[in-house]
Design an enzyme around this catalytic site. Sequence first.
Site, PDB file in Angstrom:
ATOM      1  N   ARG A  29       1.638  11.177  -9.428  1.00  0.00           N
ATOM      2  CA  ARG A  29       2.100  10.503  -9.199  1.00  0.00           C
ATOM      3  C   ARG A  29       3.813  10.321  -9.756  1.00  0.00           C
ATOM      4  NH1 ARG A  29      -1.918   7.216  -7.020  1.00  0.00           N
ATOM      5  NH2 ARG A  29      -4.390   7.816  -8.393  1.00  0.00           N
ATOM      6  N   ASP A  45      -1.315  10.664  -5.333  1.00  0.00           N
ATOM      7  CA  ASP A  45      -1.492  11.925  -6.510  1.00  0.00           C
ATOM      8  C   ASP A  45      -2.473  12.809  -5.135  1.00  0.00           C
ATOM      9  OD1 ASP A  45      -3.925   9.793  -5.892  1.00  0.00           O
ATOM     10  OD2 ASP A  45      -4.632  11.169  -6.655  1.00  0.00           O
ATOM     11  N   PHE A  97      -0.518  16.144   3.803  1.00  0.00           N
ATOM     12  CA  PHE A  97      -0.734  15.783   2.170  1.00  0.00           C
ATOM     13  C   PHE A  97       0.681  15.288   1.649  1.00  0.00           C
ATOM     14  CE2 PHE A  97      -2.868  15.326  -1.579  1.00  0.00           C
ATOM     15  CZ  PHE A  97      -3.400  14.187  -1.348  1.00  0.00           C
ATOM     16  N   ILE A 135      -1.365   3.891   4.532  1.00  0.00           N
ATOM     17  CA  ILE A 135      -2.142   4.029   5.368  1.00  0.00           C
ATOM     18  C   ILE A 135      -2.467   5.398   6.176  1.00  0.00           C
ATOM     19  CG2 ILE A 135      -2.658   2.956   7.958  1.00  0.00           C
ATOM     20  CD1 ILE A 135      -1.260   0.379   6.374  1.00  0.00           C
ATOM     21  N   ASP A 136      -3.738   5.842   6.060  1.00  0.00           N
ATOM     22  CA  ASP A 136      -3.775   6.751   7.188  1.00  0.00           C
ATOM     23  C   ASP A 136      -5.165   6.713   7.972  1.00  0.00           C
ATOM     24  OD1 ASP A 136      -5.041  10.018   7.746  1.00  0.00           O
ATOM     25  OD2 ASP A 136      -5.583  10.584   5.232  1.00  0.00           O
ATOM     26  N   THR A 137      -6.505   6.248   7.372  1.00  0.00           N
ATOM     27  CA  THR A 137      -7.419   6.439   8.784  1.00  0.00           C
ATOM     28  C   THR A 137      -7.066   4.732   8.758  1.00  0.00           C
ATOM     29  OG1 THR A 137      -9.278   5.668   7.264  1.00  0.00           O
ATOM     30  CG2 THR A 137      -9.158   7.895   7.859  1.00  0.00           C
ATOM     31  N   GLY A 138      -6.906   3.963   7.844  1.00  0.00           N
ATOM     32  CA  GLY A 138      -6.673   2.390   7.433  1.00  0.00           C
ATOM     33  C   GLY A 138      -7.623   1.616   7.006  1.00  0.00           C
ATOM     34  N   LYS A 168       0.572   6.720   8.027  1.00  0.00           N
ATOM     35  CA  LYS A 168       0.341   8.297   9.308  1.00  0.00           C
ATOM     36  C   LYS A 168       0.029   8.213  10.931  1.00  0.00           C
ATOM     37  CE  LYS A 168      -1.341  11.619   5.347  1.00  0.00           C
ATOM     38  NZ  LYS A 168      -2.086  11.523   4.746  1.00  0.00           N
ATOM     39  N   GLU A 226       1.021  -1.420   0.074  1.00  0.00           N
ATOM     40  CA  GLU A 226      -0.239  -0.144  -0.245  1.00  0.00           C
ATOM     41  C   GLU A 226       0.695   0.987   0.155  1.00  0.00           C
ATOM     42  OE1 GLU A 226      -2.346   1.811  -0.396  1.00  0.00           O
ATOM     43  OE2 GLU A 226      -3.974   1.308   0.916  1.00  0.00           O
ATOM     44  N   ASP A 227       0.394   2.206  -0.344  1.00  0.00           N
ATOM     45  CA  ASP A 227       1.003   3.642  -0.802  1.00  0.00           C
ATOM     46  C   ASP A 227       1.446   3.989   1.015  1.00  0.00           C
ATOM     47  OD1 ASP A 227      -1.499   4.467  -0.542  1.00  0.00           O
ATOM     48  OD2 ASP A 227      -1.094   5.588  -2.460  1.00  0.00           O
TER      49      ASP A 227
HETATM   50  P1  IMP Z   1      -6.964   5.551   4.185  1.00  0.00           P
HETATM   51  O1  IMP Z   1      -8.188   4.156   3.988  1.00  0.00           O
HETATM   52  O2  IMP Z   1      -7.571   6.671   5.543  1.00  0.00           O
HETATM   53  O3  IMP Z   1      -6.335   4.289   5.161  1.00  0.00           O
HETATM   54  O4  IMP Z   1      -6.270   5.967   3.179  1.00  0.00           O
HETATM   55  C1  IMP Z   1      -5.812   5.774   2.409  1.00  0.00           C
HETATM   56  C2  IMP Z   1      -6.246   5.890   1.196  1.00  0.00           C
HETATM   57  O5  IMP Z   1      -5.883   6.786   1.020  1.00  0.00           O
HETATM   58  C3  IMP Z   1      -4.488   5.384   0.530  1.00  0.00           C
HETATM   59  O6  IMP Z   1      -4.240   4.549  -0.284  1.00  0.00           O
HETATM   60  C4  IMP Z   1      -4.007   6.546  -0.751  1.00  0.00           C
HETATM   61  O7  IMP Z   1      -4.345   6.524  -1.476  1.00  0.00           O
HETATM   62  C5  IMP Z   1      -4.919   8.249  -0.083  1.00  0.00           C
HETATM   63  N1  IMP Z   1      -4.189   8.491   0.793  1.00  0.00           N
HETATM   64  C6  IMP Z   1      -4.280   8.878   2.814  1.00  0.00           C
HETATM   65  N2  IMP Z   1      -3.495   9.705   2.414  1.00  0.00           N
HETATM   66  C7  IMP Z   1      -2.671  10.639   1.312  1.00  0.00           C
HETATM   67  C8  IMP Z   1      -1.634  11.168   1.196  1.00  0.00           C
HETATM   68  O8  IMP Z   1      -1.484  12.446   2.332  1.00  0.00           O
HETATM   69  N3  IMP Z   1      -2.049  12.130  -0.196  1.00  0.00           N
HETATM   70  C9  IMP Z   1      -2.257  11.113  -1.297  1.00  0.00           C
HETATM   71  N4  IMP Z   1      -3.369   9.495  -0.949  1.00  0.00           N
HETATM   72  C10 IMP Z   1      -3.485   9.268   0.677  1.00  0.00           C
HETATM   73 MG    MG Z   2      -4.287   3.808  -2.602  1.00  0.00          MG
END
Ligand code: IMP
Ligand code: MG
Length: 179
Positions: A168, A162, A155, A105-108, A134, A102-103
Site C-alpha cells: 500500500r 495491496d 493485478f 472498481i473490478d467486478t463492481g 477494470k 474508491e481505489d
Molecule cells: P470489486 O468489488 O470486484 O469491484 O472489487 C473492488 C475491490 O477489490 C477494490 O476495492 C480493491 O480493494 C480490490 N481490488 C480489485 N482489483 C484489485 C487489484 O488489482 N489490486 C488490489 N486490490 C484490488
Molecule cells: Mg477496496
Amino acid sequence: MAIIKVHHRFFEPFILSDEIETRIKDIARQLSEEYADKNPLFLAVLNGAFIMAADLLREFKFQSEISFVKISSYEGTQSSEVIKELIGFTENMNGRHVIVIEDNIDTGISMKHILSQIEKENPASIKVATLLLKRNTLKHNVPFDYVGFEIENKFVIGYGLDYNGLGRNLPHIYVEKEA
Ligand code: IMP
Ligand code: MG
C-alpha cells in the site's frame, strides 16, 4: 525502475507517481468546479482509497467533509463476490452531495453494495471517483463519474492498493509481472 517481490509474486512499475499526481489534480480541479458551493461529503472506502482520498482532499479547494467506510471481504488476488458488512456507515447523508472515493472498481460488486446503502439515506446526489477501473471485468452496472485510469484485467498494487496487506505504501502503481 526495479522489479519488486511481494509475497512470492513479482511486480513491475506500471503507473508512476508523477502521472498519478497529475491525474488526481485533474480530478480535484473538476470536483472543485462542480462542488464549489455544495459542501460535499467525501466517503472514502478503506483501506485501499486512503492515499487517493488524502491527495484528492488536499487539492479540493472548497469546504468539504470526509468520512470512511470499510468492507471486509477481499483476500488474495481475486475480488470476492461475497460482500460482508459495511463498517463505519454512520454519517447523516440526508440532503448531502456524496462523492464516493474508491481505489479500484473490478467486478463492481463492492461499489454496488456501497451505493445501495447510500441511496437509502436520501442524499441530494451521489457520484463515484475511482483511481482505477477494470472495465473488462465489470459484472454490475455501477456509475463511475471520475476515473483516474482504466486498466486491463491485471493485478496491481501500490498507492493504497495491496496484495494480502503489503504494497500500500508504494508511491507508484505496480502490475504483476507475467510469468
Ligand atoms: P470489486 O468489488 O470486484 O469491484 O472489487 C473492488 C475491490 O477489490 C477494490 O476495492 C480493491 O480493494 C480490490 N481490488 C480489485 N482489483 C484489485 C487489484 O488489482 N489490486 C488490489 N486490490 C484490488
Ligand atoms: Mg477496496
